[in-house]
Write an enzyme that holds these catalytic residues in place. Structure first.
Site: not given
Ligand code: PEP
Length: 251
Positions: A9, A11, A95, A97, A167, A173, A212
């Protein structure tokens, strides 16, 4: 047996020159990554570049969100049909976000999931709890509710061509990952929720972990029985890291 899947992803990152370099490195590393399905989800303006570069490769690609509406006066929105016509196969839905920063409700996420399915896209449905919810022991209840709203709207059979990503919001992040056991517990809850409606759909569902994931921790997370791969944010922007994570998913 569910095949492993790793989704990058990006982003709101990237530019044409950087994407080119990143994708060339990822493509070069595909043979070493083994039998893992790899997908890249890019911002809308870069989908054409991603489509062209990945066309003759086994790496899939898709978008990061979509509209729940098929068409109409929704300035700035992009429909599932448009994404499909453009050639997308995947789209991330719900997601955290999008839920937190753009106020997407469970019901809106469910409508987007259904719109994606109806257009022939594979939705990657994200679910997960906040830190406060985990600390108050609500993790499974929250995740089941997010899932149930989609099940009520779209039906369990839609999940035979969908992906779910667990998630935890507090792990995205932040550099903080769920332990393999914490993630496995929620993955089992997700699979059980579907199994109550359709055992076959539940056992075939790819459930990814996101939050992460790095090259260093991917192996122990993906070793869990119900973790079928990962949704990768930051580490998907570095080809070597993304490829190392894909290799760790190859089991
Ligand atoms: C994500 O963007 O869904 C995500 C899991 O980001 P990260 O791996 O940076 O935590």
């Amino acid at each position: 047996m569910r095949s492993p899947l790793v989704v990058g992803n990006w982003k709101m990152h990237g530019d044409l020159a950087g994407n080119l370099q990143l994708l060339q490195q990822v493509i070069a590393g595909v043979p070493a990554a083994g039998a893992v399905d790899m997908v890249v989800c890019a911002p809308f303006p870069y989908l054409e570049q991603v489509r062209n570069l990945l066309a003759a490769t086994p790496v899939g690609w898709g978008a990061q969100t979509l509209s729940e509406h098929a068409q109409g006066a929704y300035t700035g929105e992009v429909s599932a049909g448009m994404l499909r016509e453009f050639g997308c196969r995947y789209v991330i839905v719900g997601h955290s976000e999008r839920r937190a920063l753009f106020s997407e409700s469970d019901e809106q996420v469910a409508a987007k999931f259904l719109a994606a399915c109806n257009a022939g896209l594979v939705p990657i449905l994200c679910v997960g709890e906040t830190l406060a919810q985990r600390e108050s022991g609500e993790t499974v209840r929250v995740v089941e509710k997010q899932l149930q709203v989609v099940l009520d709207r779209a039906g369990v059979e839609r999940f035979s061509s969908a992906v779910v990503a667990y998630e935890p919001v507090w792990a995205i992040g932040t550099g903080r990952t769920a332990t393999p056991e914490q993630a496995q517990e929620v993955h089992v809850a997700i699979r059980s929720c579907l199994a109550r409606l359709d055992q076959q759909v539940a056992s075939g569902l790819q459930i990814l972990y996101g939050g992460s994931v790095k090259a260093q921790n991917a192996g122990e997370i993906f070793a869990q029985a119900d973790i079928d791969g990962g949704l990768i944010g930051g580490a998907s922007l570095v080809a070597d890291d993304f490829l190392a994570i894909c290799q760790a998913a190859n089991r």
